[in-house]
Enzyme design. Structure first.
Site, short mmCIF file in Angstrom:
data_model
loop_
_atom_site.label_atom_id
_atom_site.label_comp_id
_atom_site.label_asym_id
_atom_site.label_seq_id
_atom_site.Cartn_x
_atom_site.Cartn_y
_atom_site.Cartn_z
N HIS A 14 0.83 -1.21 0.00
CA HIS A 14 0.00 0.00 0.00
C HIS A 14 0.86 1.26 0.00
O HIS A 14 0.43 2.31 0.49
CB HIS A 14 -0.95 0.03 1.20
N SER A 52 15.84 21.00 -15.44
CA SER A 52 14.68 21.85 -15.71
C SER A 52 15.16 23.14 -16.37
O SER A 52 16.23 23.65 -16.04
CB SER A 52 13.97 22.16 -14.40
N LYS A 104 16.57 21.08 -10.11
CA LYS A 104 15.89 19.85 -10.52
C LYS A 104 16.82 18.82 -11.19
O LYS A 104 17.69 19.17 -11.96
CB LYS A 104 14.75 20.17 -11.50
N GLU A 114 10.21 8.18 -16.74
CA GLU A 114 8.83 8.65 -16.97
C GLU A 114 8.37 8.31 -18.38
O GLU A 114 7.21 7.93 -18.60
CB GLU A 114 8.76 10.16 -16.75
#
Ligand code: ARG
Length: 461
Positions: free
Chosen positions: A155, A276, A282, A289
Site C-alpha cells: 500500500h 529543468s 531539478k 517517466e
C-alpha cells in the site's frame, strides 16, 4: 503496374490505391520476403514446376537482390504496392520470364504471414537479448548492494525490512518471465504457411514438410483457411510486449519514487537524468517517466490489434495489413524502453545509509510479534500486544529501539533481555527462512541462480 493490373480496365484512383500501399512500412520484411522466395523457388523445382535453369536464375537473382538491399537499405523503395511487389519487380527486371514464374501456386496471403513469422523469429531474439542485459544490470546492482537494507512496501506504506538486493532481484524475476513469454510468442509463430495458397491450398506438388525444414520451421499450419487469416501469433507477441512494458513501467515507478528527495534510497546518475529549464535544482527522471508513458502506447497496440481482428470474416481480409505497424511500433517501443531502463539501472547508486535508516523503526513490529509467538503466545494475541506498543510509541514519537527493559516487560512479561535484539532490521531479514525470502543466504542463492540463468540464455543461442 501492380501484381493484379491485368484484371482491370482502368488505372487505380490514387486516393484509393495509395491508401492501401504498405511498402512504406512492410519494407522491414524485405529480407524475410527474399528468404521465403528462395525457399519457394527450390520447392517449385522439387515439384517439377520450375526448370533447373529457371530455378538457378531465380535463386541467383534473389541472392543479388538480397545483397543489394542489405548493402543499401535506401534502395528498398519505389512506387510498389508492397514489399512482395517490389521484390518481384526487381526479379523480373533482372531475369524476365523466369522471374514471372516464381509466384506460381503461391499467394501474397500466405507469403505475408510467412514473412512476418520469419521476421518475428529474428527480432524476438534481439528483444530477448535486451531483456537479459537488463536482468544483468539488476543482478549487478543486487551484488553491489551487498548487505544494504531498505524498507519494502505494501500500500506504499513501510512493510518490512528487505535487502536492497532482494528489491533488484524482484524486478529481475518479472523480467525473466518476460523472456519466457517472448519465447512463447516465437513458438506460436513457428509454423509454415506456404502451401496454403490464397485460402484453399495449392495445386502444385509442394513438399511442405521439406519446405518447413528448409526455412527452419518446426511444423506446417494444419488448415489453409485458418492460415490465411490467422494472426494470433501477432496478438501473442503484442501481449508479450505489453506485459513486458507493464513491468518496465512498474520498475520505472519504483525508481522514480525511490530516487526522489522524499525517499533518496538510490541516486540517479547525472548521465541518466535531465534538468529543468527554469528550476536549477531539478534532476528529473525523464527516461523512466517516458518508459512509463510509452507503456500506454504498447498496451494500445495490443488492444488496437485485438479490435482489428474481432470483426473479421474467415479468410484473408485487407484489415490484416494493420498487423505490421502494430508489430513494428510495439517492438521499437519495447527495445528503446529496455535500452533506456538499462542505462538508468546500470548507473544507479545505492544510498545505503539512508535506505537502511528507513528500514528500521516501527516496521519491525511483525518481528516483535514473532518474538512472542516463538515463546508460545498465539499470533493473534501477539498482534494485539504489539499493536498497543506501536500505538504508544507513535504517540510518543519513538520506536522499539528506545524502549527500556521495564517498558518491554510492561507490554508483556514474555519479553526477555534479548527482545531488543530481535527488533533490528538485520535480525528481521535473518529471521526469514524460505528460499524466496529476503534472508541473506536465500538472496545470495537467488543471485547465483540469476547469474546461472543469464549464462544459460547465451548458451541456448
Ligand atoms: N500488404 C498485404 C498485407 O500486409 C499483403 C497481402 C496482400 N494480399 C491481398 N490479397 N491483397 O496484408
Amino acid at each position: 503496374m501492380t501484381l493484379w493490373s491485368g484484371r482491370f480496365e482502368t488505372a487505380p484512383d490514387p486516393a484509393a490505391f495509395d491508401f492501401g500501399i504498405s511498402f512504406g512500412f512492410d519494407r522491414a520484411l524485405f529480407e524475410d520476403d527474399v528468404t521465403g522466395s528462395i525457399a519457394w523457388a527450390h520447392a517449385l523445382a522439387a515439384a517439377d514446376v520450375l526448370s533447373a535453369a529457371d530455378t538457378e536464375a531465380i535463386v541467383k537473382a534473389l541472392g543479388d537482390i538480397l545483397e543489394q538491399g542489405r548493402r543499401d537499405p535506401s534502395w528498398i523503395a519505389g512506387p510498389d504496392e508492397d514489399v512482395h511487389s517490389f521484390v518481384e519487380r526487381q526479379l523480373v527486371d533482372r531475369i524476365g520470364d523466369a522471374g514471372r514464374r516464381l509466384h506460381t501456386g503461391r499467394s501474397r496471403n500466405e507469403q505475408v504471414s510467412l514473412d512476418l513469422r520469419l521476421y518475428l523469429r529474428r527480432r524476438i531474439r534481439l528483444l530477448q537479448q535486451a531483456v537479459v542485459k537488463l536482468v544483468g544490470a539488476c543482478a549487478d546492482q543486487a551484488e553491489q548492494a551487498g548487505a544494504a537494507m531498505m524498507p519494502s512496501y505494501t500500500h506504499l506504506r513501510r512493510a518490512q525490512p528487505v535487502l536492497v538486493a532482494h528489491f533488484f532481484l524482484s524486478h529481475a524475476s518479472a523480467l525473466r518471465r518476460d523472456y519466457a513469454r517472448l519465447a512463447m510468442a516465437a513458438e506460436e509463430a513457428d509454423s509454415l504457411t506456404l502451401g496454403s495458397g490464397a485460402i484453399a491450398g495449392t495445386s502444385y506438388g509442394i513438399d511442405t514438410n521439406l519446405l518447413a525444414h528448409a526455412l527452419g520451421f518446426s511444423r506446417v499450419v494444419p488448415n489453409s483457411m485458418d492460415a490465411s487469416s490467422d494472426r494470433d501469433f501477432v496478438a501473442t507477441f503484442l501481449y508479450a510486449i505489453a506485459l513486458g512494458m507493464v513491468h518496465l513501467s512498474r520498475m520505472a515507478e519504483d525508481l522514480i519514487i525511490f530516487t526522489g528527495e522524499e525517499y533518496g534510497f538510490f541516486d540517479l546518475a547525472d548521465a541518466s537524468a535531465t534538468g529543468s529549464s527554469m528550476m536549477p535544482q531539478k534532476k528529473n527522471p525523464d527516461p523512466l517517466e517516458l518508459v512509463r508513458g510509452k507503456t500506454g502506447r504498447a498496451i494500445g497496440r495490443l488492444t488496437g490489434w485485438l479490435a482489428t481482428m474481432k470483426g473479421l470474416p474467415g479468410g484473408y481480409n485487407k484489415d490484416l495489413q494493420e498487423d505490421k505497424e502494430a508489430v513494428f511500433d510495439a517492438e521499437a517501443t519495447y527495445i528503446a524502453s529496455l535500452t533506456a531502463t538499462h542505462a538508468v539501472v546500470s548507473r544507479l547508486s545505492v544510498n545505503s545509509e539512508r535506505s537502511g535508516r528507513a528500514a528500521s523503526g516501527l516496521l519491525l513490529a511483525t518481528d516483535v510479534a514473532d518474538y512472542l509467538v516463538a515463546r508460545g503466545m498465539p499470533f493473534r494475541r501477539a498482534h494485539e500486544v504489539v499493536g498497543a506498543m506501536v500505538r504508544r510509541l507513535l504517540a510518543e514519537g519513538r520506536d522499539f529501539s528506545t524502549l527500556t527493559m521495564a517498558e518491554w516487560r510492561e507490554a508483556s512479561d514474555m519479553f526477555g533481555d534479548d527482545a531488543p535484539k530481535a527488533a533490528t532490521a538485520l535480525a528481521s531479514v535473518q529471521a526469514r527462512r524460505t528460499p524466496q525470502s529476503t534472508n541473506p543466504d536465500a538472496v545470495s542463492a537467488a543471485l547465483a541462480d540469476c547469474r546461472r540463468w543469464i549464462r544459460s540464455t547465451s548458451e541456448s543461442k
